[in-house]
Design a protein around this motif. Structure first.
Motif, PDB file in Angstrom:
ATOM      1  N   LEU A 270      22.797  46.369  47.424  1.00  0.00           N
ATOM      2  CA  LEU A 270      23.329  47.023  46.681  1.00  0.00           C
ATOM      3  C   LEU A 270      25.103  47.066  46.781  1.00  0.00           C
ATOM      4  N   GLY A 271      25.484  46.437  47.850  1.00  0.00           N
ATOM      5  CA  GLY A 271      27.010  46.317  47.931  1.00  0.00           C
ATOM      6  C   GLY A 271      27.356  45.058  47.299  1.00  0.00           C
ATOM      7  N   GLU A 272      26.517  44.210  46.988  1.00  0.00           N
ATOM      8  CA  GLU A 272      26.955  42.717  46.546  1.00  0.00           C
ATOM      9  C   GLU A 272      27.530  42.853  45.034  1.00  0.00           C
ATOM     10  N   PRO A 273      27.502  43.964  44.289  1.00  0.00           N
ATOM     11  CA  PRO A 273      28.122  44.117  42.894  1.00  0.00           C
ATOM     12  C   PRO A 273      29.636  44.567  43.191  1.00  0.00           C
ATOM     13  N   LEU A 274      29.757  44.909  44.225  1.00  0.00           N
ATOM     14  CA  LEU A 274      30.975  45.436  44.463  1.00  0.00           C
ATOM     15  C   LEU A 274      32.003  44.012  44.909  1.00  0.00           C
ATOM     16  N   SER A 275      31.270  43.079  45.674  1.00  0.00           N
ATOM     17  CA  SER A 275      31.838  41.838  45.750  1.00  0.00           C
ATOM     18  C   SER A 275      32.092  40.982  44.552  1.00  0.00           C
ATOM     19  N   GLN A 276      31.017  41.181  43.723  1.00  0.00           N
ATOM     20  CA  GLN A 276      30.932  40.364  42.355  1.00  0.00           C
ATOM     21  C   GLN A 276      31.819  41.071  41.320  1.00  0.00           C
ATOM     22  N   THR A 277      32.358  42.198  41.413  1.00  0.00           N
ATOM     23  CA  THR A 277      33.399  43.026  40.661  1.00  0.00           C
ATOM     24  C   THR A 277      34.711  42.370  41.072  1.00  0.00           C
ATOM     25  N   ALA A 278      34.907  42.366  42.270  1.00  0.00           N
ATOM     26  CA  ALA A 278      36.095  41.657  42.625  1.00  0.00           C
ATOM     27  C   ALA A 278      36.407  40.317  42.210  1.00  0.00           C
ATOM     28  N   GLN A 279      35.666  39.747  42.603  1.00  0.00           N
ATOM     29  CA  GLN A 279      35.407  38.252  41.920  1.00  0.00           C
ATOM     30  C   GLN A 279      35.383  38.063  40.553  1.00  0.00           C
ATOM     31  N   SER A 280      34.990  39.004  39.739  1.00  0.00           N
ATOM     32  CA  SER A 280      35.107  38.896  38.453  1.00  0.00           C
ATOM     33  C   SER A 280      36.464  39.467  37.622  1.00  0.00           C
ATOM     34  N   PHE A 281      37.006  40.591  38.407  1.00  0.00           N
ATOM     35  CA  PHE A 281      38.222  41.003  37.752  1.00  0.00           C
ATOM     36  C   PHE A 281      39.380  40.930  38.394  1.00  0.00           C
ATOM     37  N   MET A 282      39.378  40.430  39.783  1.00  0.00           N
ATOM     38  CA  MET A 282      40.634  40.226  40.618  1.00  0.00           C
ATOM     39  C   MET A 282      41.304  38.993  40.156  1.00  0.00           C
ATOM     40  N   PRO A 283      40.704  38.049  39.656  1.00  0.00           N
ATOM     41  CA  PRO A 283      41.475  36.673  39.283  1.00  0.00           C
ATOM     42  C   PRO A 283      42.541  36.899  38.172  1.00  0.00           C
ATOM     43  N   GLU A 284      42.341  37.698  37.251  1.00  0.00           N
ATOM     44  CA  GLU A 284      43.186  38.019  36.371  1.00  0.00           C
ATOM     45  C   GLU A 284      44.552  38.743  36.794  1.00  0.00           C
ATOM     46  N   LEU A 285      44.081  39.566  37.504  1.00  0.00           N
ATOM     47  CA  LEU A 285      45.170  40.528  38.214  1.00  0.00           C
ATOM     48  C   LEU A 285      45.903  39.709  39.228  1.00  0.00           C
ATOM     49  N   LEU A 286      45.240  38.880  39.859  1.00  0.00           N
ATOM     50  CA  LEU A 286      46.237  37.892  40.847  1.00  0.00           C
ATOM     51  C   LEU A 286      46.922  36.907  40.383  1.00  0.00           C
ATOM     52  N   PHE A 287      46.139  36.024  39.602  1.00  0.00           N
ATOM     53  CA  PHE A 287      46.693  34.920  38.996  1.00  0.00           C
ATOM     54  C   PHE A 287      47.004  34.618  37.459  1.00  0.00           C
ATOM     55  N   GLY A 288      46.524  35.630  36.873  1.00  0.00           N
ATOM     56  CA  GLY A 288      46.610  35.655  35.062  1.00  0.00           C
ATOM     57  C   GLY A 288      47.914  35.493  34.613  1.00  0.00           C
ATOM     58  N   ILE A 289      47.911  35.407  33.269  1.00  0.00           N
ATOM     59  CA  ILE A 289      49.256  35.431  32.828  1.00  0.00           C
ATOM     60  C   ILE A 289      50.103  36.972  32.869  1.00  0.00           C
ATOM     61  N   ASN A 290      49.165  38.235  32.830  1.00  0.00           N
ATOM     62  CA  ASN A 290      49.870  39.353  33.084  1.00  0.00           C
ATOM     63  C   ASN A 290      49.429  39.678  34.617  1.00  0.00           C
ATOM     64  N   ARG A 291      49.957  39.040  35.662  1.00  0.00           N
ATOM     65  CA  ARG A 291      49.701  39.513  37.080  1.00  0.00           C
ATOM     66  C   ARG A 291      50.251  40.745  37.413  1.00  0.00           C
ATOM     67  N   ASN A 292      49.283  41.483  37.904  1.00  0.00           N
ATOM     68  CA  ASN A 292      49.472  42.741  38.234  1.00  0.00           C
ATOM     69  C   ASN A 292      49.263  42.941  39.459  1.00  0.00           C
ATOM     70  N   LEU A 293      49.835  43.031  40.565  1.00  0.00           N
ATOM     71  CA  LEU A 293      49.262  43.267  41.970  1.00  0.00           C
ATOM     72  C   LEU A 293      49.190  44.741  42.374  1.00  0.00           C
ATOM     73  N   PRO A 294      49.976  45.891  41.628  1.00  0.00           N
ATOM     74  CA  PRO A 294      49.745  47.167  41.955  1.00  0.00           C
ATOM     75  C   PRO A 294      48.245  47.560  41.522  1.00  0.00           C
ATOM     76  N   LYS A 295      48.036  47.033  40.407  1.00  0.00           N
ATOM     77  CA  LYS A 295      46.709  47.365  39.602  1.00  0.00           C
ATOM     78  C   LYS A 295      45.661  46.643  40.538  1.00  0.00           C
ATOM     79  N   ALA A 296      45.724  45.585  41.035  1.00  0.00           N
ATOM     80  CA  ALA A 296      44.817  44.907  41.875  1.00  0.00           C
ATOM     81  C   ALA A 296      44.706  45.717  43.218  1.00  0.00           C
ATOM     82  N   ARG A 297      45.809  46.186  43.906  1.00  0.00           N
ATOM     83  CA  ARG A 297      45.592  47.259  44.943  1.00  0.00           C
ATOM     84  C   ARG A 297      44.802  48.308  44.507  1.00  0.00           C
ATOM     85  N   MET A 298      44.983  48.897  43.414  1.00  0.00           N
ATOM     86  CA  MET A 298      44.450  49.975  43.041  1.00  0.00           C
ATOM     87  C   MET A 298      42.844  49.687  42.649  1.00  0.00           C
ATOM     88  N   LEU A 299      42.701  48.526  42.187  1.00  0.00           N
ATOM     89  CA  LEU A 299      41.324  48.184  42.143  1.00  0.00           C
ATOM     90  C   LEU A 299      40.523  48.098  43.154  1.00  0.00           C
TER      91      LEU A 299
END
Length: 441
Positions: A270-299
């Motif tokens: 039941l904890g795996e969806p949290l890992s999958q959420t990070a893998q699906s949503f974090m790349p855009e915040l960490l490496f995307g065009i609109n990189r946003n580290l504060p939002k990544a930390r909030m996530l």
């Protein structure tokens, strides 16, 4: 928080379906034979835990698809899916042959020879589904990389229903025992794989298109997958060691360990969806065009809060089931007594797992692969030594489970320290360490 819940809600059901199939087998088999129930211990190590070594296919697919979608390149997404489907099929064929040729030899290493024939029957039947299982994983992970968790959930819901009905008919009414449970699970896995691919087709991608990777593409995937493979192997080896040491403690202890481990697996998943959420949503915040580290930390903060809450709730419910309702799995009072001995370490290990998975998912999304692989291998070495000392010191099954507690809490601590570090992926503005891997992806 709402966006996380909308994604993780269906994903929770998605991840729970796989362990649910093994849990259904455990519950049905336990009503008929303690020997066959004990045989599910080493058998599920070969069928389920060994499959986790191919989790790199899932991680690679999710990360590569999510990264390509962030760039808006649909053709690249299709090409990556075709390559990974081919790799999944190739790995599945190899594992099917391995199971057929060496499955009985692997099981012969169990310390209790009484359970080997029944375990081998289960393994040989389940082994027929290896190609479908790995292809299904790729298709499922591609959908998750597209932030869609509903399509795969529908497929696995149907598969779980087929598995449950098959167990009921083949085991309870026709008396095929462990072989009937294996056939029901195998068929359900094939159906799930087909439905996963069909769900991907409905999104406009061809899930039946296979493409042989070029040497450079294969090298890129290996570079991403190798550390993930090492991480998963460390986890698989530790859980395999748990089963190995439990098999030397008698049939009743093996049966109790099988029940507790299966319920533990279905709760931790039941904890795996949290890992999958990070893998699906974090790349855009960490490496995307609109990189946003504060939002990544909030996530990540939101994921950890949800994980801590989920850990307490799931830990309480998961502990209550074998404690208050052991007859769901077995009527053998000796087995029930052994189950009750490990209730405390069971809760301690279970409660921290969702938060741990959210942290590790963020490390995977941030391509901090070397750290997570080496830290997990270190946890394996230390916890494995502790497991050996406790087992040989006469602490019995309780000692095995306290070693698991150490393994889980060590993973949590190391991942947390890394992510809070100023040099970590959530704080450092220097992306040069990850640039090559991101470019390759």
């Amino acid at each position: 928080m709402k966006e996380i819940v909308m994604f993780t809600g269906p994903a929770a059901g998605l991840w729970i379906c796989g362990p649910l199939m093994s849990l259904i087998d455990t519950a049905v088999i336990g009503q008929g034979s303690s020997v066959e129930l004990a045989a599910l211990g080493p058998a599920t190590v070969v069928c389920d835990y060994l499959s986790y070594t191919f989790m790199f296919l899932s991680v690679a697919t999710s990360n590569l698809v999510a990264t390509s979608l962030a760039r808006g390149d649909k053709d690249e997404v299709q090409h990556q899916i075709s390559i990974l489907l081919f790799i999944g099929l190739a790995c599945g064929v190899v594992m099917m042959a391995f199971t057929r040729l060496f499955g009985s030899g692997v099981l012969a290493g169990a310390k209790n020879a009484e359970i080997v024939p029944a375990a081998n029957t289960y393994v040989q039947i389940r082994g027929l589904a290896w190609p479908a299982v790995l292809i299904g994983w790729v298709a499922q992970s591609a959908s998750l990389g597209m932030k869609d968790s509903w399509g795969p959930l529908k497929a696995l819901a149907v598969a779980s229903a087929i598995n449950g009905a098959g167990d009921l008919v083949l085991c309870t009414f026709l008396g095929y025992g462990i072989a009937g449970a294996a056939w029901a699970t195998m068929v359900s896995q094939v159906v799930a794989a087909y439905m996963m691919m069909d769900a991907l087709n409905k999104k406009g991608y061809n899930a039946f298109s296979l493409c042989v990777p070029s040497p450079s593409e294969l090298f890129t995937i290996i570079g991403l997958a190798a550390p993930v493979f090492m991480t998963m192997m460390s986890k698989v080896l530790f859980y395999s060691l748990l089963v190995y040491f439990a098999t030397s403690m008698g049939t009743s202890v093996i049966a109790a360990h099988q029940v507790m481990l299966q319920t533990y697996n279905i709760c931790t998943i039941l904890g795996e969806p949290l890992s999958q959420t990070a893998q699906s949503f974090m790349p855009e915040l960490l490496f995307g065009i609109n990189r946003n580290l504060p939002k990544a930390r909030m996530l990540l903060k939101s994921l950890v809060i949800i994980g801590a809450t989920l850990g307490i709730v799931v830990g309480t419910i998961g502990t209550a089931i074998p404690w208050l309702f052991p007859t769901i799995f077995t009527h053998d009072k000796v087995v029930t007594l052994e189950m009750h001995k490990v209730i405390i370490p069971y809760f301690l290990a279970l409660s921290i797992t969702p938060s741990t998975l959210s942290l590790e998912g963020t490390l995977l999304a941030g391509r901090d692969l070397r750290y997570i692989s080496l830290s997990t291998a270190g946890c394996l070495a230390v916890a494995g030594l502790l497991l050996m000392l406790l087992s040989n010191g006469g602490f019995g099954l309780r000692g095995c489970w306290f070693a698991l507690v150490g393994f889980q809490w060590a993973r949590f601590s190391l991942a947390l320290v890394r992510l809070l570090s100023r040099d970590g992926v959530l704080y450092s503005e220097d992306t040069s360490r990850y640039a090559e891997k991101v470019k390759a992806a």
